[in-house]
Design a protein around this motif. Structure first.
Motif: not given
Length: 107
Positions: A67-84
């Protein structure tokens, strides 16, 4: 003599200022398991600067980006927790990168 002394003082001051500017902002990033299968990361810099737009990478145990992305305007990044096993990388450029092991991310 006074001119040379004054130039030396100015040069020394510039060196000190440029050195302190180089260390003015260290990257900061913390991640928390939300308990619902997602992870929230919050980032910033030690001088109070926003981390908005900073690249984030989630890698599995083999090092592959899952997974990849960027911090949003609130300096936060949320992602689905990978298995393992996984790692989170806060990548704000050379010298401004943090890697967090998934085992260190708790609720």
């Amino acid at each position: 003599m006074k001119k040379i002394f004054a130039k030396t003082i100015v040069a020394a001051g510039l060196v000190v200022l440029s050195a302190s500017a180089a260390f003015a902002h260290s990257p900061l990033c913390s991640c928390f398991d939300n308990g619902d299968g997602t992870v929230m990361c919050e980032g910033g810099f030690s001088d109070g600067s926003s981390a908005s737009g900073v690249r984030m990478f989630i890698r599995d145990e083999s090092g592959s980006v899952v997974a990849k992305g960027k911090m949003d305007e609130n300096s936060e990044y949320e992602f689905k927790k990978p298995a393992g096993a996984y790692t989170v990388t806060f990548d704000a450029g050379e010298g401004h990168s943090i890697e967090i092991d998934g085992s260190d991310i708790v609720e």
